[in-house]
Design a protein around this motif. Structure first.
Motif, mmCIF file in Angstrom:
data_model
loop_
_atom_site.group_PDB
_atom_site.id
_atom_site.type_symbol
_atom_site.label_atom_id
_atom_site.label_comp_id
_atom_site.label_asym_id
_atom_site.label_seq_id
_atom_site.Cartn_x
_atom_site.Cartn_y
_atom_site.Cartn_z
ATOM 1 N N MET A 129 8.256 41.126 106.260
ATOM 2 C CA MET A 129 8.298 42.115 107.327
ATOM 3 C C MET A 129 6.886 42.421 107.823
ATOM 4 N N LEU A 130 6.734 42.510 109.129
ATOM 5 C CA LEU A 130 5.435 42.784 109.722
ATOM 6 C C LEU A 130 5.084 44.259 109.598
ATOM 7 N N GLU A 131 3.841 44.556 109.258
ATOM 8 C CA GLU A 131 3.354 45.929 109.218
ATOM 9 C C GLU A 131 2.313 46.095 110.316
ATOM 10 N N LYS A 132 2.657 46.847 111.344
ATOM 11 C CA LYS A 132 1.824 46.988 112.538
ATOM 12 C C LYS A 132 1.636 48.476 112.867
ATOM 13 N N ARG A 133 1.090 49.217 111.917
ATOM 14 C CA ARG A 133 0.974 50.667 112.084
ATOM 15 C C ARG A 133 -0.209 51.096 112.926
ATOM 16 N N ASP A 134 -1.238 50.256 113.056
ATOM 17 C CA ASP A 134 -2.475 50.674 113.713
ATOM 18 C C ASP A 134 -2.326 50.716 115.235
ATOM 19 N N PHE A 135 -3.179 51.529 115.837
ATOM 20 C CA PHE A 135 -3.273 51.613 117.287
ATOM 21 C C PHE A 135 -4.593 50.975 117.732
ATOM 22 N N TRP A 161 -9.008 48.633 116.055
ATOM 23 C CA TRP A 161 -7.689 48.944 115.487
ATOM 24 C C TRP A 161 -7.876 50.084 114.496
ATOM 25 N N VAL A 162 -7.193 51.192 114.754
ATOM 26 C CA VAL A 162 -7.380 52.391 113.948
ATOM 27 C C VAL A 162 -6.045 52.890 113.411
ATOM 28 N N ALA A 163 -6.107 53.498 112.243
ATOM 29 C CA ALA A 163 -4.890 54.058 111.641
ATOM 30 C C ALA A 163 -4.460 55.303 112.407
ATOM 31 N N PRO A 164 -3.165 55.584 112.416
ATOM 32 C CA PRO A 164 -2.698 56.809 113.078
ATOM 33 C C PRO A 164 -3.240 58.056 112.389
ATOM 34 N N ALA A 165 -3.397 59.104 113.151
ATOM 35 C CA ALA A 165 -3.893 60.360 112.587
ATOM 36 C C ALA A 165 -2.959 60.899 111.521
ATOM 37 N N THR A 166 -1.665 60.713 111.744
ATOM 38 C CA THR A 166 -0.644 61.149 110.792
ATOM 39 C C THR A 166 0.360 60.038 110.608
ATOM 40 N N SER A 167 0.715 59.745 109.386
ATOM 41 C CA SER A 167 1.690 58.684 109.126
ATOM 42 C C SER A 167 3.063 59.077 109.678
ATOM 43 N N ASN A 168 3.648 58.181 110.453
ATOM 44 C CA ASN A 168 4.979 58.428 111.016
ATOM 45 C C ASN A 168 5.650 57.078 111.270
ATOM 46 N N ASP A 169 6.130 56.464 110.193
ATOM 47 C CA ASP A 169 6.676 55.112 110.265
ATOM 48 C C ASP A 169 7.950 55.057 111.108
ATOM 49 N N PHE A 170 8.084 53.938 111.818
ATOM 50 C CA PHE A 170 9.258 53.686 112.657
ATOM 51 C C PHE A 170 9.677 52.236 112.468
ATOM 52 N N ALA A 171 10.929 52.020 112.156
ATOM 53 C CA ALA A 171 11.434 50.672 111.886
ATOM 54 C C ALA A 171 11.749 49.952 113.188
ATOM 55 N N VAL A 172 11.286 48.717 113.307
ATOM 56 C CA VAL A 172 11.633 47.844 114.427
ATOM 57 C C VAL A 172 12.762 46.935 113.956
ATOM 58 N N ILE A 173 13.861 46.940 114.683
ATOM 59 C CA ILE A 173 15.068 46.223 114.274
ATOM 60 C C ILE A 173 15.247 44.956 115.103
ATOM 61 N N ASP A 174 15.505 43.850 114.421
ATOM 62 C CA ASP A 174 15.860 42.593 115.080
ATOM 63 C C ASP A 174 17.306 42.708 115.553
ATOM 64 N N PRO A 175 17.566 42.732 116.869
ATOM 65 C CA PRO A 175 18.935 42.966 117.334
ATOM 66 C C PRO A 175 19.897 41.817 117.051
ATOM 67 N N SER A 176 19.360 40.648 116.738
ATOM 68 C CA SER A 176 20.234 39.521 116.398
ATOM 69 C C SER A 176 20.851 39.667 115.016
ATOM 70 N N THR A 177 20.151 40.386 114.128
ATOM 71 C CA THR A 177 20.591 40.483 112.736
ATOM 72 C C THR A 177 20.854 41.912 112.279
ATOM 73 N N GLU A 178 20.376 42.888 113.047
ATOM 74 C CA GLU A 178 20.416 44.305 112.678
ATOM 75 C C GLU A 178 19.537 44.615 111.473
ATOM 76 N N GLU A 179 18.616 43.719 111.152
ATOM 77 C CA GLU A 179 17.714 43.917 110.015
ATOM 78 C C GLU A 179 16.333 44.328 110.502
ATOM 79 N N GLN A 180 15.633 45.093 109.673
ATOM 80 C CA GLN A 180 14.284 45.512 110.027
ATOM 81 C C GLN A 180 13.349 44.311 109.994
ATOM 82 N N CYS A 181 12.597 44.126 111.064
ATOM 83 C CA CYS A 181 11.662 43.001 111.130
ATOM 84 C C CYS A 181 10.209 43.452 111.118
ATOM 85 N N ALA A 182 9.972 44.734 111.388
ATOM 86 C CA ALA A 182 8.598 45.236 111.427
ATOM 87 C C ALA A 182 8.608 46.744 111.264
ATOM 88 N N VAL A 183 7.442 47.290 110.966
ATOM 89 C CA VAL A 183 7.267 48.737 110.945
ATOM 90 C C VAL A 183 6.034 49.073 111.767
#
Length: 475
Positions: free
Chosen positions: A1-7, A13-35
């Motif tokens: 799974m890809l981890e792409k939290r930085d802006f 490329w900098v880390a977010p001021a506050t952690s607030n993870d969001f799951a990116v879903i592959d619509p073909s599989t309904e599985e999480q492919c990135a955060v």
């Protein structure tokens, strides 16, 4: 799974001021492919601050310097095209062949179009012998882009903003953010100065609203739903910033009695392209009564023959809808349509053999009237409504009877009729006989389809202020 939290802020490329993870879903599989991480006010402020600090110097760079960097960006974009195709296919479900040819291709095409338009574009124009009209960058721009054609929309906003000397903060859709993050890599590799281009991920209620209301943002360019466009306009009103909107559509495809024999088939294919997730899709097919039964049969056969499958598979099929929310919306509107009109193809549920993924059946309704829900609302799925008409006057009336006005379509071999009807249709674009628009054509709509135009010289002008200067000495 890809981890792409930085802006991407101020060239880093900098880390977010506050952690607030969001799951990116592959619509073909309904599985999480990135955060990714969703940004907060502090992230928005940092990105806007970087853009504001960079504006004075970037706005004074030469046209030649900006063009050279954009050419380098195009070279990088083309060199890394397969990465981009894979990213969009995974995040929003475009079949990989469509992603390579059209999703990636749209970005390259618009990049090339802007470079061509930029060659002859003048930022200083003589009004009289002693008066100049200057076209100057508007300032810091917030670019808010959708998930359905990610590179098409990012390029249509970011490149003219860069070309005209603006600085910017991009907020791509949180549903399909991977392509935007990759584009930020391309910008960095091309060598644009720090702060000129910034990216903060977030949702509409968070970063989107923060950018729209931000006192240091001079312009918002938004593509998405009409509902969100209204909210952005209200949020921007307090600071009287410019707002450019490319919103929804409910395009009418008028098939006259002398249209090409395969016009209904071509119209259905166009409706289903990108799984119907295009604001300019011809979702209302208006057919002359003499061709009506034939068109209904042809559209139903086309829908039945349209293969649906995973985005990772090569081929000319259509993929899933982008998300569960979109799937649920489309299913609800199909169910509504089944109570309003005659279902001739498709219907509720997933296609046979697909038990997981946000797949919808290509669906065709006949005997639709223009007051039905399925004729009024933008479904944004592979759903076609067919409406009969008797006269040219009736066809124009039905086509214009909508709150939207993005793209309409005309099919007839009568050149005079085609021109006459095109003049009467209340939309920003009218495509006739399947002939696509040229590079640099103005893209945009009337009414609740938005305001402003994107592409070519029209797109450059959106990001400029006009200044009159008297007493300009002869040079």
């Amino acid at each position: 799974m890809l981890e792409k939290r930085d802006f991407y802020i101020n060239g880093q490329w900098v880390a977010p001021a506050t952690s607030n993870d969001f799951a990116v879903i592959d619509p073909s599989t309904e599985e999480q492919c990135a955060v990714i991480s969703l940004g907060a006010q502090a992230d928005t402020d940092a990105a806007v601050g970087a853009a504001r600090a960079a504006f004075d110097s970037w706005s004074q760079t030469s046209k030649e310097e900006r063009a050279a960097l954009i050419r380098k960006l195009l070279d990088i974009y083309n060199a890394r095209a397969e990465e981009m195709a894979q990213a969009m296919s995974m995040e929003m479900g475009a079949p990989i062949d469509l992603s390579r040819a059209q999703q990636v291709g749209a970005g390259a095409w618009h990049l090339e179009g802007f470079l061509k338009a930029f060659e002859d574009f003048s930022f200083e124009r003589d009004h009289t012998a002693t008066e100049k009209t200057l076209l100057e960058p508007i300032g810091v721009c917030a670019l808010i882009t959708p998930w359905n054609w990610p590179m098409n929309q990012i390029v249509l906003k970011a490149v003219p903003a860069l070309a005209t000397g603006c600085t910017m903060v991009l907020k791509p859709s949180e549903i399909a953010p991977l392509s935007g993050l990759l584009f930020a890599e391309f910008v960095h590799e091309a060598g644009f100065p720090p702060g000129v281009f910034n990216l903060v991920n977030g949702d509409g209620a968070g970063v989107g609203s923060q950018l729209s209301a931000h006192p240091e943002v001079d312009m918002v360019s938004f593509t998405g739903s009409t509902r969100a466009g209204i909210a952005i306009s209200k949020a921007a009103a307090d600071t009287l910033k410019r707002v450019s909107l490319e919103l929804g559509g409910k395009g009418a495809n008028i098939i006259f009695d002398d249209a090409h024999p395969k016009a209904a088939k071509a119209g259905a294919i166009r409706c289903f392209r990108n799984t119907g997730q295009s604001c300019n899709a011809p979702t209302r097919m208006l057919v002359h009564r003499s061709r009506y039964d034939e068109a209904v049969e042809m559209a139903a056969e086309t829908a039945t023959a349209t293969h649906v499958g995973p985005a990772s598979e090569e081929g000319r099929h259509i993929g899933p809808l982008v998300s569960k929310a979109q799937f649920d919306k489309v299913q609800a509107l199909i169910e509504t349509g089944m109570g309003e009109a005659r279902l001739v193809a498709g219907g509720l549920g997933r296609p046979d053999g697909l038990n997981r993924g946000f797949y919808a059946k290509p669906t065709v309704f006949a005997d639709v009237t223009n007051d039905m829900t399925i004729a009024r609302e933008e479904i944004f799925g592979p759903v076609l409504s067919i409406i009969p008409f008797e006269t040219e006057e009736e066809a124009v009336r039905i086509a214009n009877d909508t709150p939207y006005g993005l793209t309409n379509y005309i099919q007839t071999e009568d050149d005079e009729k085609r021109r006459r009807v095109a003049r009467r249709l209340r939309s920003g674009m009218v495509e006739t006989n399947g002939q696509g628009f040229a590079q640099g054509s103005p893209f945009g709509g009337y009414k609740q389809s938005g305001n402003g135009r994107e592409g070519g010289s029209y797109g450059l002008e959106e990001f400029l202020e006009v200044k009159a200067v008297s007493g300009w000495a002869a040079e």
